[in-house]
Design a protein around this motif. Structure first.
Motif, PDB file in Angstrom:
ATOM      1  N   VAL A  93     -26.150  30.730  72.809  1.00  0.00           N
ATOM      2  CA  VAL A  93     -25.137  31.668  72.328  1.00  0.00           C
ATOM      3  C   VAL A  93     -24.626  31.244  70.956  1.00  0.00           C
ATOM      4  O   VAL A  93     -24.469  32.077  70.047  1.00  0.00           O
ATOM      5  CB  VAL A  93     -23.980  31.769  73.339  1.00  0.00           C
ATOM      6  N   LEU A  94     -24.371  29.959  70.766  1.00  0.00           N
ATOM      7  CA  LEU A  94     -23.923  29.471  69.466  1.00  0.00           C
ATOM      8  C   LEU A  94     -24.965  29.729  68.385  1.00  0.00           C
ATOM      9  O   LEU A  94     -24.636  30.149  67.264  1.00  0.00           O
ATOM     10  CB  LEU A  94     -23.615  27.978  69.535  1.00  0.00           C
ATOM     11  N   ARG A  95     -26.225  29.494  68.719  1.00  0.00           N
ATOM     12  CA  ARG A  95     -27.281  29.693  67.720  1.00  0.00           C
ATOM     13  C   ARG A  95     -27.335  31.145  67.256  1.00  0.00           C
ATOM     14  O   ARG A  95     -27.367  31.431  66.056  1.00  0.00           O
ATOM     15  CB  ARG A  95     -28.634  29.271  68.294  1.00  0.00           C
ATOM     16  N   TYR A  96     -27.321  32.089  68.207  1.00  0.00           N
ATOM     17  CA  TYR A  96     -27.432  33.495  67.826  1.00  0.00           C
ATOM     18  C   TYR A  96     -26.133  34.040  67.228  1.00  0.00           C
ATOM     19  O   TYR A  96     -26.160  35.026  66.489  1.00  0.00           O
ATOM     20  CB  TYR A  96     -27.863  34.330  69.023  1.00  0.00           C
ATOM     21  N   ALA A  97     -25.021  33.388  67.531  1.00  0.00           N
ATOM     22  CA  ALA A  97     -23.762  33.786  66.892  1.00  0.00           C
ATOM     23  C   ALA A  97     -23.785  33.476  65.401  1.00  0.00           C
ATOM     24  O   ALA A  97     -23.217  34.211  64.586  1.00  0.00           O
ATOM     25  CB  ALA A  97     -22.588  33.066  67.553  1.00  0.00           C
ATOM     26  N   LEU A  98     -24.480  32.397  65.043  1.00  0.00           N
ATOM     27  CA  LEU A  98     -24.529  31.960  63.645  1.00  0.00           C
ATOM     28  C   LEU A  98     -25.745  32.495  62.895  1.00  0.00           C
ATOM     29  O   LEU A  98     -25.727  32.592  61.666  1.00  0.00           O
ATOM     30  CB  LEU A  98     -24.521  30.431  63.599  1.00  0.00           C
ATOM     31  N   ASP A  99     -26.796  32.828  63.642  1.00  0.00           N
ATOM     32  CA  ASP A  99     -28.011  33.360  63.015  1.00  0.00           C
ATOM     33  C   ASP A  99     -28.752  34.188  64.054  1.00  0.00           C
ATOM     34  O   ASP A  99     -29.402  33.633  64.943  1.00  0.00           O
ATOM     35  CB  ASP A  99     -28.895  32.217  62.509  1.00  0.00           C
TER      36      ASP A  99
ATOM     37  N   ILE B 237     -17.852  37.378  70.313  1.00  0.00           N
ATOM     38  CA  ILE B 237     -17.841  36.123  69.556  1.00  0.00           C
ATOM     39  C   ILE B 237     -17.091  36.280  68.241  1.00  0.00           C
ATOM     40  O   ILE B 237     -17.249  37.279  67.529  1.00  0.00           O
ATOM     41  CB  ILE B 237     -19.291  35.659  69.272  1.00  0.00           C
ATOM     42  N   ASP B 238     -16.302  35.267  67.923  1.00  0.00           N
ATOM     43  CA  ASP B 238     -15.578  35.210  66.655  1.00  0.00           C
ATOM     44  C   ASP B 238     -16.066  33.975  65.880  1.00  0.00           C
ATOM     45  O   ASP B 238     -16.063  32.868  66.416  1.00  0.00           O
ATOM     46  CB  ASP B 238     -14.071  35.103  66.901  1.00  0.00           C
TER      47      ASP B 238
ATOM     48  N   VAL C 163     -19.548  27.189  58.056  1.00  0.00           N
ATOM     49  CA  VAL C 163     -19.052  27.488  59.398  1.00  0.00           C
ATOM     50  C   VAL C 163     -17.894  26.566  59.729  1.00  0.00           C
ATOM     51  O   VAL C 163     -17.983  25.342  59.564  1.00  0.00           O
ATOM     52  CB  VAL C 163     -20.167  27.310  60.447  1.00  0.00           C
ATOM     53  N   ALA C 164     -16.796  27.151  60.210  1.00  0.00           N
ATOM     54  CA  ALA C 164     -15.643  26.341  60.604  1.00  0.00           C
ATOM     55  C   ALA C 164     -15.505  26.301  62.122  1.00  0.00           C
ATOM     56  O   ALA C 164     -15.502  25.230  62.736  1.00  0.00           O
ATOM     57  CB  ALA C 164     -14.369  26.895  59.971  1.00  0.00           C
ATOM     58  N   THR C 165     -15.400  27.479  62.749  1.00  0.00           N
ATOM     59  CA  THR C 165     -15.246  27.551  64.201  1.00  0.00           C
ATOM     60  C   THR C 165     -16.048  28.705  64.773  1.00  0.00           C
ATOM     61  O   THR C 165     -16.329  29.688  64.094  1.00  0.00           O
ATOM     62  CB  THR C 165     -13.768  27.744  64.604  1.00  0.00           C
ATOM     63  N   VAL C 166     -16.385  28.559  66.034  1.00  0.00           N
ATOM     64  CA  VAL C 166     -17.037  29.636  66.793  1.00  0.00           C
ATOM     65  C   VAL C 166     -16.373  29.691  68.163  1.00  0.00           C
ATOM     66  O   VAL C 166     -16.150  28.649  68.796  1.00  0.00           O
ATOM     67  CB  VAL C 166     -18.547  29.396  66.977  1.00  0.00           C
ATOM     68  N   LYS C 167     -16.069  30.904  68.616  1.00  0.00           N
ATOM     69  CA  LYS C 167     -15.564  31.080  69.978  1.00  0.00           C
ATOM     70  C   LYS C 167     -16.236  32.295  70.593  1.00  0.00           C
ATOM     71  O   LYS C 167     -16.167  33.399  70.064  1.00  0.00           O
ATOM     72  CB  LYS C 167     -14.051  31.270  70.004  1.00  0.00           C
TER      73      LYS C 167
ATOM     74  N   THR D 242     -20.756  42.156  62.738  1.00  0.00           N
ATOM     75  CA  THR D 242     -19.860  42.880  61.834  1.00  0.00           C
ATOM     76  C   THR D 242     -19.163  41.881  60.917  1.00  0.00           C
ATOM     77  O   THR D 242     -18.542  40.921  61.390  1.00  0.00           O
ATOM     78  CB  THR D 242     -18.796  43.659  62.620  1.00  0.00           C
ATOM     79  N   LYS D 243     -19.299  42.101  59.596  1.00  0.00           N
ATOM     80  CA  LYS D 243     -18.624  41.251  58.626  1.00  0.00           C
ATOM     81  C   LYS D 243     -17.166  41.718  58.493  1.00  0.00           C
ATOM     82  O   LYS D 243     -16.894  42.888  58.280  1.00  0.00           O
ATOM     83  CB  LYS D 243     -19.316  41.334  57.270  1.00  0.00           C
ATOM     84  N   ARG D 244     -16.230  40.784  58.613  1.00  0.00           N
ATOM     85  CA  ARG D 244     -14.817  41.124  58.530  1.00  0.00           C
ATOM     86  C   ARG D 244     -14.276  40.913  57.118  1.00  0.00           C
ATOM     87  O   ARG D 244     -14.857  40.179  56.312  1.00  0.00           O
ATOM     88  CB  ARG D 244     -14.007  40.271  59.516  1.00  0.00           C
ATOM     89  N   ASP D 245     -13.136  41.547  56.836  1.00  0.00           N
ATOM     90  CA  ASP D 245     -12.500  41.417  55.518  1.00  0.00           C
ATOM     91  C   ASP D 245     -12.023  39.997  55.239  1.00  0.00           C
ATOM     92  O   ASP D 245     -11.937  39.585  54.082  1.00  0.00           O
ATOM     93  CB  ASP D 245     -11.307  42.384  55.402  1.00  0.00           C
ATOM     94  N   ASP D 246     -11.748  39.241  56.315  1.00  0.00           N
ATOM     95  CA  ASP D 246     -11.267  37.866  56.113  1.00  0.00           C
ATOM     96  C   ASP D 246     -12.408  36.882  55.877  1.00  0.00           C
ATOM     97  O   ASP D 246     -12.196  35.672  55.759  1.00  0.00           O
ATOM     98  CB  ASP D 246     -10.414  37.406  57.298  1.00  0.00           C
ATOM     99  N   GLY D 247     -13.637  37.404  55.824  1.00  0.00           N
ATOM    100  CA  GLY D 247     -14.796  36.546  55.569  1.00  0.00           C
ATOM    101  C   GLY D 247     -15.495  36.056  56.817  1.00  0.00           C
ATOM    102  O   GLY D 247     -16.568  35.451  56.740  1.00  0.00           O
ATOM    103  N   GLY D 248     -14.895  36.315  57.965  1.00  0.00           N
ATOM    104  CA  GLY D 248     -15.517  35.888  59.216  1.00  0.00           C
ATOM    105  C   GLY D 248     -16.474  36.925  59.772  1.00  0.00           C
ATOM    106  O   GLY D 248     -16.673  37.999  59.196  1.00  0.00           O
ATOM    107  N   ASP D 249     -17.070  36.606  60.918  1.00  0.00           N
ATOM    108  CA  ASP D 249     -18.002  37.510  61.583  1.00  0.00           C
ATOM    109  C   ASP D 249     -17.507  37.821  62.990  1.00  0.00           C
ATOM    110  O   ASP D 249     -16.983  36.937  63.693  1.00  0.00           O
ATOM    111  CB  ASP D 249     -19.395  36.887  61.712  1.00  0.00           C
TER     112      ASP D 249
END
Length: 316
Positions: A79-85, A136-137, A145-149, A99-106
């Motif tokens: 899950v972490l791998r596909y969340a990031l790529d 996933i956030d 990458v800072a955090t993934v949840k 979805t790319k967010r306005d705050d720069g996150g996904d």
């Protein structure tokens, strides 16, 4: 393939391991003591009975529960791998929406909608059906990458063995959470889950409430490449028996190699399972076995291998 060495400890509650009998010169006068001894002797006798025999009692054993721990670890890392790529997500059971967010996150959604995986092992032919959605956030700092949840609620993973009536495993998960914090290229990962798992082996059935938790570390670069060394893993799987008594398996690891290739995921390790008669659980790219025991199975072929192989829960 050279097997990475893994030192682990598996703890099982004394209630399941202790077999008692009365001394020859001591009379049993207490009904409570007598009932306790009868129950313990029945558990001992059940171990020598095969599936289908009268009096056979099916339960998820320590070996199969250890494979479930490893499967939950593989699932979390996938899950972490596909969340990031999500470039290779089509090789897995999931479909991805990013979805790319306005705050720069996904904001990422991984969906498996009643996906059936048919596969064959040395234990027979199986069909695995997965219904699961991960919300996933992902956050970034300075482009890194800072955090993934990732959170999944009310999922279902079910397995049926073909050509055998009333032989199945169902895993109904209330919630699963995977979190990762990037510290200088090393992901500090936490995985938790809880739900109910039940199974039936011919004329015997079992049902357990479970809670799972694990912490581990993995290189971000290796994770994205699909081949990583898992470090400092500390996992625990608790079953809450219907009678209210907990049953726990724990895994503390030094080294483990994982390969994350969608429907070809595998963990490669050699685990020392301590106890009165220590045994090794050995997992290779082809299969898994526990030395000096009947616990042995090949894995499904690449391209048709579920991440959590519930068929291993049927080995007794």
């Amino acid at each position: 393939m050279k097997t990475a060495k893994l030192l682990s400890v598996l703890f099982i509650s004394s209630a399941l391991l202790t077999t008692a009998c009365t001394p020859k010169d001591e009379a049993v006068t207490s009904d409570a003591v007598r009932k306790k001894i009868i129950a313990q002797n029945e558990r001992k006798n059940n171990k020598n009975k095969k599936a289908g025999q009268q009096g056979f009692k099916f339960q998820f054993g320590s070996f199969s529960s250890t494979t479930l721990i490893v499967g939950k670890q593989l699932e979390g890392l996938e899950v972490l791998r596909y969340a990031l790529d999500s470039q290779d997500v089509n090789k897995s059971v999931y479909k991805a929406e990013v979805t790319k967010r306005d705050d720069g996150g996904d904001t990422v959604k991984l969906v498996a909608d009643k996906v059936v995986t048919a596969y064959t092992t040395s234990k027979g032919e199986f069909a695995n059906t997965l219904t699961k959605t991960w919300d996933i956030d992902v956050t970034y700092v300075d482009g890194q990458v800072a955090t993934v949840k990732a959170v999944s609620k009310k999922s279902r993973n079910s397995l049926d063995q073909k050509n055998l009536e009333k032989t199945f495993v169902n895993m109904n998960e209330d919630e699963a959470v995977v979190e990762a914090l990037n510290e200088n290229g090393v992901l500090k990962v936490s995985i938790t889950a809880k739900g109910v798992i039940n199974g039936r082996l011919k004329n015997a059935a079992t049902r357990e409430q479970y809670e799972f938790s694990e912490k581990l570390e993995v290189s971000l670069e290796e994770l994205l490449a699909g081949k990583a060394a898992v470090k400092n893993a500390d996992a625990k799987l608790d079953y809450i028996k219907e009678g209210g008594k907990p049953w726990t398996s724990s895994l503390k690891a030094g080294k483990m190699a994982v390969e994350l290739q969608g429907l070809c995921n595998v963990a490669i390790f050699d685990t020392v399972m301590k106890g009165k008669n220590p045994k090794n659980m050995i997992s290779t790219a082809e299969g898994i076995e526990v030395t000096q025991s009947s616990f042995k199975s090949t894995y499904g072929a690449c391209g048709s291998r579920p991440t959590i192989d519930l068929s291993l829960m049927l080995i007794y």
